[in-house]
Design an enzyme around this catalytic site. Structure first.
Site, PDB file in Angstrom:
ATOM      1  N   ASP A 170       0.869  -1.171   0.000  1.00  0.00           N
ATOM      2  CA  ASP A 170       0.000   0.000   0.000  1.00  0.00           C
ATOM      3  C   ASP A 170       0.909   1.226   0.000  1.00  0.00           C
ATOM      4  O   ASP A 170       2.084   1.166   0.353  1.00  0.00           O
ATOM      5  CB  ASP A 170      -0.932  -0.008   1.213  1.00  0.00           C
ATOM      6  CG  ASP A 170      -2.214   0.775   0.957  1.00  0.00           C
ATOM      7  OD1 ASP A 170      -2.211   1.654   0.072  1.00  0.00           O
ATOM      8  OD2 ASP A 170      -3.217   0.514   1.647  1.00  0.00           O
ATOM      9  N   TRP A 171       0.347   2.349  -0.388  1.00  0.00           N
ATOM     10  CA  TRP A 171       1.157   3.545  -0.624  1.00  0.00           C
ATOM     11  C   TRP A 171       1.871   3.988   0.660  1.00  0.00           C
ATOM     12  O   TRP A 171       1.240   4.247   1.675  1.00  0.00           O
ATOM     13  CB  TRP A 171       0.271   4.645  -1.175  1.00  0.00           C
ATOM     14  CG  TRP A 171       0.223   4.727  -2.680  1.00  0.00           C
ATOM     15  CD1 TRP A 171       0.320   5.857  -3.426  1.00  0.00           C
ATOM     16  CD2 TRP A 171       0.069   3.662  -3.631  1.00  0.00           C
ATOM     17  NE1 TRP A 171       0.244   5.568  -4.764  1.00  0.00           N
ATOM     18  CE2 TRP A 171       0.095   4.225  -4.925  1.00  0.00           C
ATOM     19  CE3 TRP A 171      -0.059   2.277  -3.512  1.00  0.00           C
ATOM     20  CZ2 TRP A 171      -0.015   3.469  -6.088  1.00  0.00           C
ATOM     21  CZ3 TRP A 171      -0.176   1.515  -4.679  1.00  0.00           C
ATOM     22  CH2 TRP A 171      -0.149   2.101  -5.934  1.00  0.00           C
TER      23      TRP A 171
END
Length: 801
Positions: free
Chosen positions: A235-236
């Site tokens: 995930d970012w």
């Protein structure tokens, strides 16, 4: 072929590829393939013929590469809306619309579907998820994946795994038993792999003490046990440790510029901390992904009218009729009758949550009020909001100026149709988010009424808010550790300002940005409630023959990094509901919300409809449902409790070590109500529609390794409609059953059809923690055939798998 393969037409290894000989490539080139370039692009491996890969957020539609509100896309029904259809073929076709859009716009990977489970209705991101039930989520998630990927666009199953709460999501730790982890939370991801998903996104949270992108036990299940041959990505900004993530099995760090992978990963190999084979494997997977998305798929969008029809069909199919006292629906409003359309969401509907994955439709969606005026041209249709909006309202137009660090003059000046901005990449006039600089927002605002207005400001830098040059509020730069949370929550501080109706003021917000990986600035207002709103609505309700009262969420009700604390409607809406119901019993309440809502008031109104966040065609589909042109075909994918205290997990939160102990509230979902004996307000699987149904005597047969359940279904009404036959399975010694299969049927009034539900061995398997393996408990299993999880007319069958 399993039920999942049948629903999706796919299986592991559905895209056989040649071996990818990367052994001769330099280490630095291979490592480059493991990193992002910017907020939406991965490096690829050009020397192997794989150019940069474009990854955009979803799953409700294509999100702007630069979070720019001027970039538009199709806004699809939410995950919960699609799940309420219980129709894998419909879900597949809707995901195909997104595939068409992505291919047309050069997007390679869409971050979706969200396969987490909304264990409670308080999750800030529940609207993206499908269902509280792992089987329903598995079947529909797999169908969504197939619908997208058949257009040559990679789906990205997220968030792996147990990312079911937004509170402290980057630090919290999930404690869960192995059996529940396998049978409930991992099950939809296993189904995604079986459906051939090409990428998987690891979650922010920890599971049993380890962050998901560093959790070798979890990633071993994904890669080795299930045979996942695609790309695992973070995930970012979730990647924290180069060595731990690489050794666990992470392939791609997002976003760029690289921090832990790319050059850092190559250095770790040279230092002997990571085997070179691990980097080659990651690069190999990225190349495989690049070749998959390069395959020919549908590029041109389908016929515009057909797309609109599919969106309306889906919106109606997911609309659940919870309650209809005396058969008020469909409305019989004709010439000479009066319809009152009331409620704040009738004029300002909520179509999606306030997450990073917001979608801007190309054309402003029709409101319920507008759609109902058009739907009943011969009737008198009266419209009033009845209560004021509760959330922040952006200004309709601002001048945005960006100043590079130390610059006296702006490097860019833009007129923008909103006053809330997020930047993962280029900031107008400044450059990337790591540069710093200043942003100034200026708007000319004319108050529509006298009184105290709230002005709100917030963002990722120190801010000062002025009105006609006078400071009214200030905002401090956030703690660097919580920047993403501040951005996601759109945190603000409010200033009360007395304004005079008709007088125009100049509102200016200036932000000194702290260099960082993401930037945001927020400016908004909340006007005072106009006098007489409630009285006007009640008066219209009193003179109307029928009332449609549209209540529910505002744009800030469902957010990343923040959970809800209640399922109750806002106080002003409840006051409106009670007052309208008191003067007109023919009131139809429409709950424009993406989660369960308290319905303790339901017996005071004539009918209750739940359309969820049903996409950009929500309002027109709703009008057609209310008029009877379409059936509200939905069945609940979530249980509605009688009180917030009855939901699983009520009162259980993070402990002082940020641990969320799932073991204290298992089982979740509809099994929780069956286990605790708490009677729900509306059970999982419930939905009325516009006709009535009766199940005949069910029987079973065997076809190969499957148990096939045959159920005669009679439409006992006078109108063609659809119903969902549900099968719940209970192994020997288990107190309650679990959903193992379902079938949607359609039949004309007075006719009989047969529902056929196929159950493979996965329907009967259970995880044996002692053996560390799946097994099928010996002895007779009980199958319950029903129309909901609490159907009083359910019937039971015994089978031996």
């Amino acid at each position: 072929m399993t039920e999942l393969q049948e629903a999706t037409g796919s299986a592991v290894g559905d895209l056989p590829l040649d071996e990818l000989p990367l052994d001769e490539l330099p280490l630095d080139e291979l490592a480059a393939a493991t990193a992002g370039v910017n907020g939406w692009t991965a490096h690829g491996l050009p020397v192997a013929g794989v150019a940069e890969l474009t990854l955009l957020d979803g799953p409700l539609g294509l999100v702007s590469r630069t979070m720019d509100e001027r970039d538009t896309a199709t806004l699809l029904p939410s995950g919960t809306s699609l799940a309420a259809s219980w129709d894998p073929d419909l879900v597949r076709r809707v995901a195909g619309l997104l595939g068409e859009d992505a291919r047309r716009d050069g997007v390679d990977v869409v971050l979706g579907p969200n396969l987490n489970l909304p264990r409670t209705p308080f999750s800030g991101r529940a609207f993206e998820m499908f269902s509280e039930d792992p089987h329903l989520t598995s079947v529909l998630g797999a169908a969504w994946i197939r619908g997208l990927q058949e257009h040559g666009v990679a789906a990205c199953a997220k968030h792996f795994v147990a990312n079911d709460t937004e509170t402290r999501r980057q630090a919290m730790d999930v404690a869960v038993d192995e059996r529940e982890l396998r049978e409930v939370y991992l099950a939809p991801f296993e189904a995604a792999v079986e459906a051939g998903v090409w990428t998987v996104l690891t979650a922010y949270n920890r599971v049993r003490g380890e962050h998901c992108c560093e959790n070798s036990a979890l990633l071993r299940v994904l890669r080795e046990e299930w045979g996942f041959d695609g790309v695992t990505m973070s995930d970012w900004f979730a990647t924290r440790d180069t060595v731990a993530s690489a050794l666990a099995g992470l392939d791609l760090e997002m976003p760029g510029a690289p921090r832990c992978f790319g050059p850092a990963l190559a250095d770790a190999v040279r230092a002997g901390a990571v085997p070179a084979d691990r980097v080659r494997d990651a690069a190999d997977r990225v190349v495989r992904l690049g070749r998959r998305v390069a395959r020919t798929g549908t590029v041109a969008p389908g016929d515009a009218a057909e797309r609109v029809e599919l969106l309306r069909t889906a919106a109606a199919a997911g609309t659940v009729l919870l309650h209809d006292d005396g058969g008020i629906l469909p409305l019989r409003t004709v010439a000479g009758r009066t319809l009152a359309v009331l409620g704040p969401n009738a004029v300002v509907p909520c179509l999606q949550g306030g997450t990073f994955a917001k979608v801007t439709p190309a054309v402003r969606p029709t409101t319920p009020a507008e759609a109902l005026v058009a739907a009943f041209p011969d009737a008198e249709v009266l419209v009033a909001p009845g209560s004021a909006p509760t959330g922040l309202q952006p200004f309709a137009e601002v001048v945005l100026e960006g100043f590079a660090p130390g610059a006296a003059e702006p490097g860019a000046t833009q007129v923008r149709p909103t006053s809330t901005f997020v930047w993962f990449g280029e900031i107008p006039g400044i450059g990337g988010p790591g540069v710093g600089g200043r942003v100034r927002l200026t708007t000319r605002f004319t108050a529509s009424q006298d009184g105290r207005h709230e002005l709100l400001v917030g963002g990722t830098g120190d801010a000062v808010l002025t009105v006609d040059g006078e400071p009214v509020a200030s905002w401090p730069a956030p703690d660097p550790a919580d920047v993403m949370g501040v951005v996601a929550r759109a945190d603000t501080v409010a200033a009360d300002v007395d304004l005079v109706a008709g007088r125009t003021v100049t509102v200016v917000a200036e932000f000194d940005l702290v260099p960082g990986r993401v930037q945001s600035v927020t400016l908004g207002h909340r006007p005072p409630a106009p006098p007489g709103l409630l009285d006007e609505a009640v008066a219209l309700a009193g003179r109307a023959d029928d009332v449609v009262l549209v209540l529910g969420d505002d744009r800030n009700a469902s957010r990343e990094s923040a959970d809800r604390t209640t399922t109750h409607l806002p106080a002003g809406q409840l006051e409106l509901l009670r007052a309208v119901a008191a003067v007109n019993p023919r009131t139809v309440v429409v709950l424009d919300a993406g989660h369960q809502v308290d319905t303790s008031w339901a017996d005071t109104v004539g009918a209750v409809l739940v359309p969820w966040y049903a996409g950009e065609e929500f309002a027109t589909a709703l009008a057609e449902v209310l008029r009877g042109d379409r059936e509200p075909g939905g069945r609940l994918p979530l249980t509605f409790a009688r009180s917030d205290e009855d939901y699983p997990g009520a009162g259980v939160g993070l402990d002082e070590d940020l641990v969320l102990d799932y073991r204290r509230v298992e089982p979740a979902g509809h099994a929780h109500f069956a286990t605790t004996g708490r009677t729900p307000a509306y059970p999982f699987g419930h939905g009325l529609g516009y006709t009535t149904w009766r199940l005949g005597r069910a029987s079973t047969s065997r076809v190969g390794g499957e148990v096939v359940v045959h159920v005669p279904v009679r439409n006992t009404g006078h109108r063609t409609g659809s119903d969902v036959v549900q099968v719940y399975g209970r192994a020997p010694g288990e107190p309650v059953g679990r959903l193992v299969g379902s079938a949607r049927v359609q039949a004309p009034g007075g006719s009989v059809t047969t529902a056929v539900v196929r159950l493979g061995r996965t329907a009967f398997r259970r995880w044996d923690t002692g053996a560390g393996a799946w097994s099928v408990p010996s002895g007779p299993h009980v199958l319950t055939v029903a129309r909901s999880a609490a159907d009083p007319d359910a019937q039971e069958l015994e089978v031996t798998p």
